[in-house]
Structures are given as structure tokens and as C-alpha cells.
Design a protein around this motif. Sequence first.
Motif, short mmCIF file in Angstrom:
data_model
loop_
_atom_site.label_atom_id
_atom_site.label_comp_id
_atom_site.label_asym_id
_atom_site.label_seq_id
_atom_site.Cartn_x
_atom_site.Cartn_y
_atom_site.Cartn_z
N SER A 168 45.44 42.39 31.00
CA SER A 168 46.03 41.14 31.48
C SER A 168 45.76 40.87 32.96
CB SER A 168 47.53 41.16 31.22
OG SER A 168 48.14 42.23 31.92
N CYS A 169 45.09 41.77 33.63
CA CYS A 169 44.87 41.66 35.08
C CYS A 169 43.78 40.63 35.40
CB CYS A 169 44.47 43.01 35.65
SG CYS A 169 44.14 42.96 37.42
N PRO A 170 44.10 39.61 36.22
CA PRO A 170 43.08 38.61 36.57
C PRO A 170 42.01 39.14 37.52
CG PRO A 170 45.17 38.09 37.65
CD PRO A 170 45.42 39.26 36.75
N ALA A 171 42.26 40.27 38.17
CA ALA A 171 41.28 40.85 39.11
C ALA A 171 40.55 42.05 38.51
CB ALA A 171 41.99 41.26 40.39
N TYR A 172 40.70 42.28 37.23
CA TYR A 172 40.12 43.45 36.54
C TYR A 172 38.64 43.64 36.85
CZ TYR A 172 38.65 46.46 32.68
OH TYR A 172 38.11 47.47 31.94
N ASP A 173 37.87 42.57 36.80
CA ASP A 173 36.41 42.68 36.95
C ASP A 173 35.96 43.19 38.31
OD1 ASP A 173 35.99 41.83 34.35
OD2 ASP A 173 35.82 39.73 34.92
N VAL A 174 36.78 43.03 39.34
CA VAL A 174 36.36 43.45 40.68
C VAL A 174 36.97 44.79 41.10
CG1 VAL A 174 35.89 41.11 41.46
CG2 VAL A 174 38.18 42.09 41.80
N MET A 175 37.72 45.40 40.22
CA MET A 175 38.39 46.67 40.56
C MET A 175 37.54 47.87 40.18
SD MET A 175 42.27 45.91 39.36
CE MET A 175 43.37 44.96 40.37
N ASP A 176 37.49 48.86 41.07
CA ASP A 176 36.76 50.09 40.75
C ASP A 176 37.64 51.08 39.98
OD1 ASP A 176 38.32 50.54 43.02
OD2 ASP A 176 36.84 51.83 43.99
N ILE A 177 38.92 51.08 40.24
CA ILE A 177 39.88 51.86 39.45
C ILE A 177 40.83 50.84 38.84
CG2 ILE A 177 41.70 53.61 39.46
CD1 ILE A 177 40.36 54.89 41.88
N LYS A 178 40.92 50.81 37.54
CA LYS A 178 41.69 49.80 36.82
C LYS A 178 43.18 50.14 36.86
CE LYS A 178 37.65 48.24 35.75
NZ LYS A 178 37.00 47.31 36.62
N PRO A 179 44.06 49.13 36.72
CA PRO A 179 45.51 49.38 36.80
C PRO A 179 46.00 50.48 35.86
CG PRO A 179 45.09 47.03 36.91
CD PRO A 179 43.76 47.69 36.61
N HIS A 180 45.47 50.55 34.64
CA HIS A 180 45.94 51.57 33.70
C HIS A 180 45.51 52.98 34.11
CE1 HIS A 180 41.86 51.14 32.01
NE2 HIS A 180 42.05 52.34 31.47
N GLN A 181 44.55 53.08 35.04
CA GLN A 181 44.09 54.39 35.49
C GLN A 181 44.92 54.94 36.66
OE1 GLN A 181 40.03 53.00 36.16
NE2 GLN A 181 39.32 54.40 34.56
N PHE A 182 45.61 54.07 37.38
CA PHE A 182 46.36 54.51 38.55
C PHE A 182 47.41 55.58 38.23
CE2 PHE A 182 44.24 51.72 41.30
CZ PHE A 182 44.69 51.96 42.60
N PRO A 183 48.23 55.42 37.17
CA PRO A 183 49.20 56.48 36.87
C PRO A 183 48.54 57.82 36.58
CG PRO A 183 49.82 54.47 35.75
CD PRO A 183 48.44 54.24 36.32
N SER A 184 47.40 57.80 35.89
CA SER A 184 46.70 59.04 35.55
C SER A 184 46.15 59.71 36.81
CB SER A 184 45.57 58.74 34.56
OG SER A 184 44.88 59.92 34.25
N TYR A 185 45.52 58.93 37.68
CA TYR A 185 45.01 59.49 38.93
C TYR A 185 46.16 60.12 39.73
CZ TYR A 185 40.21 57.61 38.95
OH TYR A 185 38.88 57.36 38.70
#
Length: 130
Positions: free
Chosen positions: A32-49
Motif C-alpha cells: 500500500s506504500c505510495p513510495a514503494y518503487d523508490v525505496m531500497d529497503i521496503k516497509p515490511h523489511q524494516f521490522p526484520s532488519y
Amino acid sequence: MTPDERLIRDEILTISEVDVTKCMHCGKCSASCPAYDVMDIKPHQFPSYMAHGEIRELMNSTTIWECLGCSTCIERCPRNVKPGKLIDGVRQAVIRQRGGSHLYPEQIPAMVDPQMPQQLLVSVLRRERK
């Protein structure tokens, strides 16, 4: 993870108030993220990192500057993980390491625009006090 990275991780978790262990990696936040395409680490990856102590990678990520702060990821998360708050917590930690500091109420009168909504001021103070 080094002791310095542990301190930074703890600071980020305090700022964000996120429980990274609740994430089930469903990807709804990223979808659902409008900035997904420009992100190197995606929002769903932040908790895992964060859970794996990969703090430097998060702090060097372009995502912390590309996030729009729209809170769509927070609204879509079925487990209330709040990845947007985690991204903001990492951004705040980077700013503080670069010499930025907390915002204090006595600094606000000089910064206030008469058209600024009071809710914005309250929101900034809540985030910056941690």
C-alpha cells in the motif's frame, strides 16, 4: 551487534514504540506504500532488519528519506506493527547522530506560523520528546 548499535537500536525502539516481533511479514504495508518503487529497503523489511540487529543498513537506507510519512502502512498493518513509525524512528536517530537534538516547548514560539494547525505542534512535540 556492537554495543553502540544496541544503544541506537534501543533509541529507535523507544522513539517508534514499535514491537518488531509482532510482524508476520505479510507485506500489506509495502503493497500500500505510495513510495514503494523508490525505496531500497521496503516497509515490511524494516521490522526484520531491526530484529536481526542490522541497524547500520537501516541508517544508511534511502528509504528513511523517501518515506512520505502518510501512515498508510500503519493503517494497513493487521498486527499493528507500525512500520512507518519505525522508519521515522530510524530517521530521527540519524538526525540526532548528525548533531540534531530534541525540540523543546520553549523553542516553539519563535517557529510558529499563525496558520499552523495546533495538532501539528502537538504531534511534533510528542515525537521529539523521546
